[in-house]
Design a protein around this motif. Structure first.
Motif, PDB file in Angstrom:
ATOM      1  N   ILE A 230      24.800  16.621   1.071  1.00  0.00           N
ATOM      2  CA  ILE A 230      23.360  16.330   1.122  1.00  0.00           C
ATOM      3  C   ILE A 230      22.565  17.637   1.130  1.00  0.00           C
ATOM      4  O   ILE A 230      21.483  17.714   0.535  1.00  0.00           O
ATOM      5  CB  ILE A 230      23.037  15.385   2.290  1.00  0.00           C
ATOM      6  N   ALA A 231      23.103  18.682   1.723  1.00  0.00           N
ATOM      7  CA  ALA A 231      22.435  19.992   1.634  1.00  0.00           C
ATOM      8  C   ALA A 231      22.323  20.418   0.169  1.00  0.00           C
ATOM      9  O   ALA A 231      21.289  20.943  -0.271  1.00  0.00           O
ATOM     10  CB  ALA A 231      23.203  21.037   2.443  1.00  0.00           C
ATOM     11  N   GLN A 232      23.363  20.151  -0.603  1.00  0.00           N
ATOM     12  CA  GLN A 232      23.309  20.498  -2.029  1.00  0.00           C
ATOM     13  C   GLN A 232      22.258  19.665  -2.759  1.00  0.00           C
ATOM     14  O   GLN A 232      21.509  20.178  -3.584  1.00  0.00           O
ATOM     15  CB  GLN A 232      24.682  20.311  -2.675  1.00  0.00           C
ATOM     16  N   TRP A 233      22.222  18.364  -2.449  1.00  0.00           N
ATOM     17  CA  TRP A 233      21.190  17.518  -3.066  1.00  0.00           C
ATOM     18  C   TRP A 233      19.804  18.094  -2.785  1.00  0.00           C
ATOM     19  O   TRP A 233      18.977  18.215  -3.687  1.00  0.00           O
ATOM     20  CB  TRP A 233      21.219  16.092  -2.487  1.00  0.00           C
ATOM     21  N   GLN A 234      19.562  18.439  -1.517  1.00  0.00           N
ATOM     22  CA  GLN A 234      18.231  18.940  -1.140  1.00  0.00           C
ATOM     23  C   GLN A 234      17.902  20.225  -1.899  1.00  0.00           C
ATOM     24  O   GLN A 234      16.781  20.435  -2.325  1.00  0.00           O
ATOM     25  CB  GLN A 234      18.163  19.199   0.373  1.00  0.00           C
ATOM     26  N   SER A 235      18.911  21.050  -2.078  1.00  0.00           N
ATOM     27  CA  SER A 235      18.659  22.373  -2.670  1.00  0.00           C
ATOM     28  C   SER A 235      18.249  22.269  -4.138  1.00  0.00           C
ATOM     29  O   SER A 235      17.559  23.147  -4.642  1.00  0.00           O
ATOM     30  CB  SER A 235      19.884  23.280  -2.522  1.00  0.00           C
ATOM     31  N   ARG A 280      12.585   4.776   3.171  1.00  0.00           N
ATOM     32  CA  ARG A 280      13.831   4.978   3.930  1.00  0.00           C
ATOM     33  C   ARG A 280      14.702   6.048   3.264  1.00  0.00           C
ATOM     34  O   ARG A 280      15.333   6.840   3.934  1.00  0.00           O
ATOM     35  CB  ARG A 280      14.595   3.638   3.994  1.00  0.00           C
ATOM     36  N   TYR A 281      14.699   6.069   1.923  1.00  0.00           N
ATOM     37  CA  TYR A 281      15.561   7.011   1.195  1.00  0.00           C
ATOM     38  C   TYR A 281      14.762   8.084   0.458  1.00  0.00           C
ATOM     39  O   TYR A 281      15.190   8.593  -0.573  1.00  0.00           O
ATOM     40  CB  TYR A 281      16.462   6.233   0.224  1.00  0.00           C
ATOM     41  N   SER A 282      13.596   8.425   1.012  1.00  0.00           N
ATOM     42  CA  SER A 282      12.782   9.484   0.395  1.00  0.00           C
ATOM     43  C   SER A 282      13.522  10.830   0.479  1.00  0.00           C
ATOM     44  O   SER A 282      14.473  10.979   1.264  1.00  0.00           O
ATOM     45  CB  SER A 282      11.442   9.598   1.120  1.00  0.00           C
ATOM     46  N   TYR A 283      13.045  11.788  -0.274  1.00  0.00           N
ATOM     47  CA  TYR A 283      13.695  13.106  -0.311  1.00  0.00           C
ATOM     48  C   TYR A 283      13.911  13.680   1.094  1.00  0.00           C
ATOM     49  O   TYR A 283      15.028  14.057   1.456  1.00  0.00           O
ATOM     50  CB  TYR A 283      12.851  14.067  -1.163  1.00  0.00           C
ATOM     51  N   ASP A 284      12.845  13.714   1.904  1.00  0.00           N
ATOM     52  CA  ASP A 284      13.022  14.362   3.218  1.00  0.00           C
ATOM     53  C   ASP A 284      13.740  13.469   4.226  1.00  0.00           C
ATOM     54  O   ASP A 284      14.102  13.921   5.310  1.00  0.00           O
ATOM     55  CB  ASP A 284      11.699  14.933   3.777  1.00  0.00           C
ATOM     56  N   SER A 285      13.978  12.206   3.876  1.00  0.00           N
ATOM     57  CA  SER A 285      14.764  11.343   4.774  1.00  0.00           C
ATOM     58  C   SER A 285      16.263  11.452   4.524  1.00  0.00           C
ATOM     59  O   SER A 285      17.065  10.971   5.336  1.00  0.00           O
ATOM     60  CB  SER A 285      14.379   9.871   4.576  1.00  0.00           C
ATOM     61  N   GLN A 286      16.638  12.027   3.392  1.00  0.00           N
ATOM     62  CA  GLN A 286      18.072  11.985   3.011  1.00  0.00           C
ATOM     63  C   GLN A 286      19.002  12.593   4.064  1.00  0.00           C
ATOM     64  O   GLN A 286      20.020  11.974   4.401  1.00  0.00           O
ATOM     65  CB  GLN A 286      18.286  12.661   1.649  1.00  0.00           C
ATOM     66  N   PRO A 287      18.677  13.789   4.612  1.00  0.00           N
ATOM     67  CA  PRO A 287      19.608  14.357   5.608  1.00  0.00           C
ATOM     68  C   PRO A 287      19.770  13.454   6.830  1.00  0.00           C
ATOM     69  O   PRO A 287      20.899  13.252   7.302  1.00  0.00           O
ATOM     70  CB  PRO A 287      18.936  15.682   5.996  1.00  0.00           C
TER      71      PRO A 287
END
Ligand code: AMP
Ligand code: MG
Length: 478
Positions: A230-235, A280-287
């Protein structure tokens, strides 16, 4: 090796019949090949040039069966948008068996025991998205399922409109999901739960066979992999869109591509899934959702692992995520060594990108050539002030670097992709494919495999997204 020489094994079928249901594919009418992916063929040990279109189509359409192959669907459960559903399973996927460490699966190949009200089909639009995006994620070095080929057909499939039925042959080292464990836990079948854990360890964590506390170590590894994934997704600004526990891989890879998106203009609260009303599954909610899902998995594994040990592993999720994200962001900014203040620099970077309405991918790519001259970067910002202020901080931080500017540029150009498959780009390929022109699907496959490269005739896909196509929401229908 040729397709006819490929022999599959079916270790999953050595589990009790409660774990699966044997069901054969239902063929599509007038199938034709859209694309064949040479990189995935090589994973199976196949020589891509020896794979004929006819035999690939027959394989995907369930009209030919590989040596040793058996058709089966796997059962699983899952929390969908926070609500537990006791029986999901492969409702439109049929497994073929395993070769070279990869489990082959057809998606869209007709109904199975687990189809519920579904038709067992997948449409061309969603199949192209899955096919290209899994290869794009791999191209970015992000753990993912892969895809060998895709076919379309004259089969009419009812969604919001009539669409063409399609099948993707996808590959994963394991298709076991968090929801696979939930299925047995919530049905109070703890003996099967243990068998599933033993199977997963044998298949995907073989170093734990014979280890002390193997289930605990397996869970620890799933926590670590999920946090890092998930860190990779965010990056890279990847939004999965449907992080239900049935779409969470037990080996920590990205699976089940639906209404996902690569973010265009940076927007921390971006929601890509049209049906996800509350984000619920927004970008900043993913982690945070990654952790929530791991808590559901921990509960499902509680008959096998003491509670306090599960909790201790869950505690490791946040630091593991943060450490990985900091490492990735340092690389994206070309910073040599860690500094205490880097967290602040990154927070201010994201706030700045949001204020200045900056398209994330072209920004990092342009930054990869930054030498103090700001005009190229400023042209990406709607308002210059936040960007100038942030660049002042960045300049100060770069002065602590020990490597040269040229070295930094080389490293950053290998870290920050020029091309990500944004939704409007995928849509162009889909529209053309729906009219039987598959060239752009195949062009995008090449770009997906080499996102850091220059692809001269496709420069327009590296530009900021036009405002009318920015951060669209996607329908869940697929
Ligand atoms: P998804 O949202 O695609 O992860 O799917 C959730 C569950 O619904 C899974 O069990 C799928 O197999 C099932 N499913 C989704 N679409 C269909 C369909 N068209 N036919 C049968 N099952 C489906
Ligand atoms: Mg799914």
């Amino acid at each position: 090796m040729k397709l006819s020489d490929l022999t599959l094994t079916t270790p999953y079928l050595e589990l009790d019949p409660i774990f699966y249901h044997e069901s054969a594919p239902t063929s599509l009418k007038n199938p034709r090949l859209v694309s064949l992916n040479p990189a995935a063929a090589e994973l199976l040990g196949l020589a891509p040039e020896e794979l004929s279109s006819a035999e690939t189509v027959a394989l995907l359409n369930g009209q030919s069966q590989l040596n040793g192959s058996r058709f089966y669907a796997m059962c699983y459960a899952g929390h969908q948008f926070g609500h537990y559903v006791p029986r999901l399973g492969d409702g439109r996927a049929i497994n073929l068996g395993k070769a070279n460490g990869w489990n082959l699966q057809l998606k869209g190949s007709g109904q199975t025991l687990y189809s519920r009200q579904g038709d067992g089909r997948a449409v061309l639009r969603s199949s192209i998205r899955e096919y290209l995006m899994s290869e794009a994620m791999d191209g970015l070095g992000i753990a993912t399922s892969r895809a060998l080929a895709i076919i379309t057909s004259d089969e009419k499939v009812a969604r919001e409109r009539w669409e063409k039925g399609s099948i993707v042959l996808r590959l994963a080292p394991s298709w076991i999901r968090f929801g696979s464990f939930e299925y047995f836990f919530h049905a109070n079948r703890h003996a099967e739960l243990e068998k599933l854990a033993d199977f997963l360890i044998r298949e995907s964590f073989p170093e734990l066979v014979g280890a002390e506390e193997p289930y605990l170590k397996m869970f620890a590894e799933i926590v670590r992999r999920t946090a890092e994934l998930i860190a990779q997704w965010q990056s890279v600004g990847f939004n999965h869109g449907v992080m239900n526990t049935d779409n969470m891989s037990a080996i920590g890879i990205t699976i089940d591509y639906g209404p996902f998106a690569f973010m265009d203009t940076f927007e921390s609260g971006y929601i890509c899934n049209h049906t996800d009303t509350y984000g619920r599954y927004s970008y900043d909610s993913q982690p945070g959702i990654g952790l929530w899902n791991l808590q559901r998995l921990a509960l499902a594994l509680s008959p096998l692992i003491p509670q306090d040990k599960l909790e201790a592993e869950l505690e490791r999720y946040a630091p593991c995520f943060t450490t990985k994200l900091l490492e990735l962001l340092r690389a994206k900014l070309g910073l040599d060594e860690a500094q205490e203040s880097d967290g602040d620099l990154f927070r201010s970077l994201f706030a700045m990108m949001e204020n200045a309405q900056i398209d994330m991918t072209p920004f990092f790519r342009t930054l990869s050539r930054y030498d103090g001259k700001r005009s190229a970067l400023l042209s990406l910002a709607l308002s210059p002030d936040p960007l100038n202020a942030w660049l002042d901080r960045y300049d100060a931080r770069l002065s602590l670097n020990t490597s040269s500017t040229d070295e930094r540029h080389v490293r950053m150009l290998r870290t920050n992709p020029k091309y990500v498959l944004k939704n409007h780009i995928l849509q162009e390929a889909i529209t053309r494919a729906e009219n039987e022109d598959f060239t752009l699907v195949n062009d995008l496959l090449r770009i997906a495999r080499d996102p850091y490269g220059e692809h001269e005739s496709f420069e327009r896909y590296a530009l900021p997204t036009p405002p009318s196509l920015n951060n669209l929401k996607l329908s869940c229908s697929s």
